[in-house]
Design a protein around this motif. Structure first.
Motif, PDB file in Angstrom:
ATOM      1  N   PRO A  15       0.866  -1.264  -0.042  1.00  0.00           N
ATOM      2  CA  PRO A  15       0.064  -0.185   0.011  1.00  0.00           C
ATOM      3  C   PRO A  15       0.864   1.218   0.146  1.00  0.00           C
ATOM      4  CG  PRO A  15      -0.949  -1.735   1.587  1.00  0.00           C
ATOM      5  CD  PRO A  15       0.392  -2.186   0.975  1.00  0.00           C
ATOM      6  N   GLN A  16       1.998   1.200   0.683  1.00  0.00           N
ATOM      7  CA  GLN A  16       2.897   2.358   0.716  1.00  0.00           C
ATOM      8  C   GLN A  16       3.568   2.860  -0.646  1.00  0.00           C
ATOM      9  OE1 GLN A  16       2.816  -0.188   2.724  1.00  0.00           O
ATOM     10  NE2 GLN A  16       3.531   0.252   4.874  1.00  0.00           N
ATOM     11  N   GLU A  43       3.591  -7.084   4.702  1.00  0.00           N
ATOM     12  CA  GLU A  43       3.585  -6.025   5.785  1.00  0.00           C
ATOM     13  C   GLU A  43       5.037  -5.290   5.848  1.00  0.00           C
ATOM     14  OE1 GLU A  43       2.955  -5.838  10.665  1.00  0.00           O
ATOM     15  OE2 GLU A  43       2.339  -7.613   9.629  1.00  0.00           O
ATOM     16  N   HIS A  47       5.069  -2.061   8.662  1.00  0.00           N
ATOM     17  CA  HIS A  47       3.987  -1.270   8.687  1.00  0.00           C
ATOM     18  C   HIS A  47       2.908  -1.400   7.834  1.00  0.00           C
ATOM     19  CE1 HIS A  47       6.537   1.468  11.209  1.00  0.00           C
ATOM     20  NE2 HIS A  47       7.428   1.623  10.301  1.00  0.00           N
ATOM     21  N   GLU A  48       1.654  -1.018   8.465  1.00  0.00           N
ATOM     22  CA  GLU A  48       0.429  -1.171   7.682  1.00  0.00           C
ATOM     23  C   GLU A  48       0.223  -2.536   6.677  1.00  0.00           C
ATOM     24  OE1 GLU A  48      -0.955   2.405   5.486  1.00  0.00           O
ATOM     25  OE2 GLU A  48       0.789   3.615   6.571  1.00  0.00           O
ATOM     26  N   ALA A  52      -4.968  -4.304   6.563  1.00  0.00           N
ATOM     27  CA  ALA A  52      -5.641  -2.864   6.902  1.00  0.00           C
ATOM     28  C   ALA A  52      -6.072  -2.018   5.665  1.00  0.00           C
ATOM     29  CB  ALA A  52      -4.671  -2.203   7.770  1.00  0.00           C
ATOM     30  N   HIS A  53      -5.922  -2.465   4.497  1.00  0.00           N
ATOM     31  CA  HIS A  53      -6.063  -1.895   3.038  1.00  0.00           C
ATOM     32  C   HIS A  53      -6.998  -2.423   2.148  1.00  0.00           C
ATOM     33  CE1 HIS A  53      -3.101   1.269   4.104  1.00  0.00           C
ATOM     34  NE2 HIS A  53      -2.419   0.457   4.905  1.00  0.00           N
TER      35      HIS A  53
END
Length: 247
Positions: A15-16, A43, A47-48, A52-53
């Motif tokens: 996601p990042q 992961e 992070h994140e 979670a996305h």
């Protein structure tokens, strides 16, 4: 001449990093009919997590439906092991890269992380054939773990390896170091020479990273190189699809 292929591979997908890749992927989609291999990190840097996305997971769902391939690319994509104790380990883990997650893992540690990644793919019904270690660095324990898992291939910069026996298949790849202007300039010179040398190679892999997308010079290079290889008659395939064509 036998049929030649080109494999477009996006590293460090998370996601990042999607904001970095989005314009480039749109440009590739505009070319039409170019499947992409996405190296997905469950992961990224602790992070994140993907869990979670929802929007990003739906994006990956749509890419699978489109014919793209998702590949497991480590679990955290960072080296979180105890500090290096030898000059060689310090060079590999602090100068060469800080992201060699699987460089020194024991077999049980590697088995757990890869199994956790496989479970993420199963949770979202994503087909999975391949595992690529961050920075292509694998400990002996990681190799032993891969022999026990339901995966069909792994890779390094110049080969794919059939699992569980690690049978090598030549698959030369272009990759850049794009963190500074001089690195980008040197990477282009080296890549131009290698592309010329590999004109008759059955396959050329294009290994892109998020940092490549942050500079117009490198981003333009990758799109133009892809177009040039397609215009030269190379068939675009995913890694798994290409490997399935090989004896």
């Amino acid at each position: 001449m036998d049929e030649r292929s080109v494999l477009l591979v996006l590293h460090d997908v998370a996601p990042q990093t999607w904001a970095d890749y989005r314009p480039f992927v749109a440009a590739v989609d505009a070319l039409g009919g170019v499947p992409i291999t996405w190296l997905v990190v469950p992961e990224f840097h602790h992070h994140e997590a993907l869990t979670a996305h929802d929007d990003f997971r739906r994006l990956l769902d749509s890419r699978v439906a489109k014919g793209d391939e998702l590949t497991l690319h480590g679990y955290y994509h960072c080296d979180d092991q105890p500090a290096p104790r030898t000059p060689k380990a310090w060079f590999m883990r602090r100068l060469y890269t800080h992201e060699g997650e699987f460089y020194q893992l024991r077999q049980d540690q590697a088995l757990q992380r890869i199994s956790d990644g496989i479970e993420v793919f199963r949770r979202y019904d994503w087909p999975l054939q391949g595992f690529v270690a961050p920075a292509w660095l694998m400990s002996r324990g990681t190799r032993q773990a891969l022999r026990q898992l339901p995966l069909t291939y792994t890779s390094d910069p110049q080969h794919l390896y059939r699992l569980p026996d690690f049978t090598p298949v030549n698959a030369p790849g272009l990759v850049w170091s794009a963190r500074s202007a001089w690195r980008r300039g040197l990477s282009k010179c080296l890549s131009d020479r290698r592309e010329q040398r590999w004109q008759a190679a059955p396959v050329i892999r294009l290994g892109l990273h998020p940092v490549d997308m942050r500079h117009e010079f490198s981003r333009r290079y990758w799109l133009e190189t892809l177009q040039r290889l397609l215009n030269a008659g190379r068939t675009p395939l995913t890694k798994a699809a290409w490997l399935a064509t090989q004896p």
